[in-house]
Each structure stands twice: as C-alpha cells, then as structure tokens.
Design an enzyme around this catalytic site. Structure first.
Site, short mmCIF file in Angstrom:
data_model
loop_
_atom_site.label_atom_id
_atom_site.label_comp_id
_atom_site.label_asym_id
_atom_site.label_seq_id
_atom_site.Cartn_x
_atom_site.Cartn_y
_atom_site.Cartn_z
N HIS A 136 0.85 -1.19 0.00
CA HIS A 136 0.00 0.00 0.00
C HIS A 136 0.88 1.24 0.00
CE1 HIS A 136 -3.81 -2.05 0.53
NE2 HIS A 136 -3.29 -2.78 1.49
N CYS A 178 -0.57 1.85 -5.21
CA CYS A 178 -1.28 3.08 -5.58
C CYS A 178 -0.28 4.22 -5.75
CB CYS A 178 -2.31 3.43 -4.51
SG CYS A 178 -3.63 2.20 -4.32
#
Length: 364
Positions: A136, A178
């Site tokens: 992440h 991301c």
C-alpha cells in the site's frame, strides 16, 4: 566456431543477476500482495535465477494463515489453478523482519557481520538487479507493515549509494502500488529503468476475487505481468518495450508508467532475460587464453583525438546517516512561559475560596 578476443569478452555487459522481491503488507486481506511477490519469484526462478541470488521479503505468512483453506499454498488464479508458493520457496525475511531499515540495509550492504549469506545482496558492478515492491502506498511513499513508510527520496538515495559502492551494473525497478509512479520521480542515479502500475493520483486495483479464500488473489498489474512472463523462456528475444505494453489502461484501469531517461541503453535492445533471467553468454575460441597476463584495455578513444567524456563515475561512498534516514528524536516537552505561575495562581484561588485566608499557614 566463433572467434573472439578475450579482451572483448571481459568488456561485455553484466555477468550475474540478482532479484530483491518485497511484499510490505501484513494481514489476511492483503493476501494479494504476497501472491504478487511470489508470482515474480516463481518467474525469475523458472528463468534461471537461483535462490542464492534472490532476496525474498514477505511481511506475512499467508501460506500458514489459519484462514487459508489450503494450507501451505498461495494461489494467483481463480479456482486454485496456479500455486505460486510451490514446494521449494525460500523466504529470507518474513514477518516483522520486513522493515524499512532492513530493506535499505540489504540494498546498501550495511548489514551486521552475523547476517547469513542468504539474507545478503552480494552483488557487484557486473550485476543486473531486479527490485520488485508491492504493498500500500501513496504520493511519494510506500507503507511497511502499516506502521512505517519509505519515501521516494530515501529510495532514490539508497540507489545512489548502491551505484557509488559499485553494487550494480543496471537496475530494473518495478512497483505495484497506488500512485506507484511517484516512487521513481526522485531517482537520479545512472543505469536505472523504472516501471509502476499507476500514475500519481491513481489507485492500483486488485484482480481475481476468490469466494473460497474470501479475498482478491492478485493486483491487476502483476497479474498481467505474470501472464506475460509465462510466455518468456531463456532464449526469448522479447525486450523492455514489450514489457512496457503489459497491462494497458483498458485492463489495469490505472495507467502504468515507466521511466528510461536514466538508462544508458535503448530499451528495445534490453532483453527481458537481462533482468528476469540468468542467461550466460558463452563465447567459444580455439585459441589458448593466458589468464595470468594482464588484460589489454580496448582503446575506445574517438578518432578525432578529442577526449572521451565520462558518461558516469564513481565517488566515495556516502555515510550511512545519509542513506538510512532516521526519524528525528522528539524533543522533551517543556511547559510554555507563565504556565507554572498560572497553575499556582489557580491553586491558591481554589484554596481561598474553599478554606479562606486563615488556613493559608497550612500551605507555607
């Protein structure tokens, strides 16, 4: 039979390959990040990079998680078609060993003397290194264990230290997270090619939900990367331009990105196996080569006599404080000016209101 001079043989490109594969996420719902790393691990092993040249860092053990309906397995496809955990996986750093500090120390070689060889990146200036990260992240950072993070500046400085310490010949950086492109924006060291699953401001989406396991099995970018690598074999002529076309926006939903301005070669001339495999170039000669004699250097100076400019150079290594950025020590808290005086005034007012002036002698 091919005839080559031994001087040109030793002036060829890389002579060995290494891979550093990192999953930075814990917890069962991040199953896909472990599967991402193991998918790349499976591919590089199949193409010839041995475990001794792979540093595998997994922040959680999904294969042995009590929620796993198939213990000792990690699947990357629906209906449990492909087990990427395999029978001979060697995890070098697991669980709470996967930290920002350990990752940076592996890259820069700043490990304690007691560290075993299996946990070291023993590369040199003839090494081509693949570094794959998944987890992440956000704009300019990647989280480790949901408790700390590495910034794009720290990562860029780590690669610069690797270059100055002659720890790589060429480096391929791939990140599936991301806003992944933000992680290679600060790179400034030579011979680095970088790929990311998403641009700044975009999310990198998951893929392949499995009802039996209850989570998504992989991220989209790595899923299509694995499909691409499954068609690669050691003698494959596929190049980096083919890799750039993996997972277009129509499949990834996000927009994959790449950066090649720091790389010295044309990506079209760089084979996939230069990083994902361990292909040795064999040159055959019928002549006797005396290895005890000094190797003659090939004169590469231009014919017009102009001095050849250095494309890049090494300098002295950076101190460890410049590469492993420790968080500043928090300063001791001190009350603001007038705080103590105001506190005593409040105590006296409460005392007078409660007991009166006659009990003042009990204070002093």
């Amino acid at each position: 039979i091919f005839h080559y001079s031994y001087a040109s043989f030793f002036s060829s490109g890389h002579t060995n390959n290494w891979a550093v594969l990192v999953c930075t996420s814990r917890f069962w719902f991040n199953y896909r990040h472990v599967a991402n790393s193991l998918s790349v691990y499976r591919s590089v092993k199949r193409l010839g990079i041995p475990d001794s040249h792979i540093v595998l860092m997994l922040a959680d053990d999904m294969a042995c998680n009590h929620r796993n309906p198939k213990p000792a397995t990690v699947f990357s496809h629906k209906n449990m078609e492909l087990n990427v955990y395999g029978d001979d996986v060697e995890v070098d750093y697991r669980g709470y060993e996967v930290t920002v500090e350990n990752f940076l120390r592996v890259l820069t070689g700043r490990l304690p003397p007691s560290t075993p060889r299996s946990k070291r990146l023993l590369s040199d200036d003839r090494s081509n290194i693949l570094i794959y990260l998944t987890g992440h992240g956000g704009n300019g950072f990647l989280k480790f264990q949901d408790s700390e993070e590495i910034s794009n500046v720290e990562l860029a400085d780590a690669f610069e230290q690797m270059w100055q310490k002659r720890r790589y010949n060429e480096l391929l950086f791939i990140i599936d997270t991301c806003q992944g492109a933000s992680m290679y924006e600060r790179f400034y060291s030579p011979n680095i090619m970088a790929l990311a699953s998403s641009q700044v401001g975009e999310d990198s989406l998951s893929h392949q939900p499995d009802l039996a396991i209850g989570v998504h099995l992989m991220d989209r970018y790595t899923f299509y990367l694995l499909e691409f690598l499954e068609d690669i074999h050691p003698a494959s002529k596929a190049n980096m331009n083919d890799l750039f076309k993996v997972c277009p926006k129509s499949q990834c939903v996000s927009t994959p990105g790449h950066r090649t301005d720091l790389f010295q070669r044309d990506p079209e001339s760089v084979l996939i196996t230069d990083f994902f495999g361990s292909v040795r170039k064999v040159e055959i000669t019928t002549e006797v080569v005396n290895l005890t004699d000094p190797i003659e250097q090939v004169d590469e100076s231009p014919a017009n006599g102009e001095a050849r400019e250095e494309m890049y150079s090494y300098v002295d290594q950076l101190p460890v404080s410049e590469i492993i950025h420790q968080k500043p020590k928090q300063k001791d808290w001190h009350p603001p000016d007038g705080f103590i005086l105001g506190l005593w005034t409040l105590i006296l007012l409460v005392f007078f209101k409660t007991y009166g002036v006659k009990h003042l002698k009990h204070i002093f």
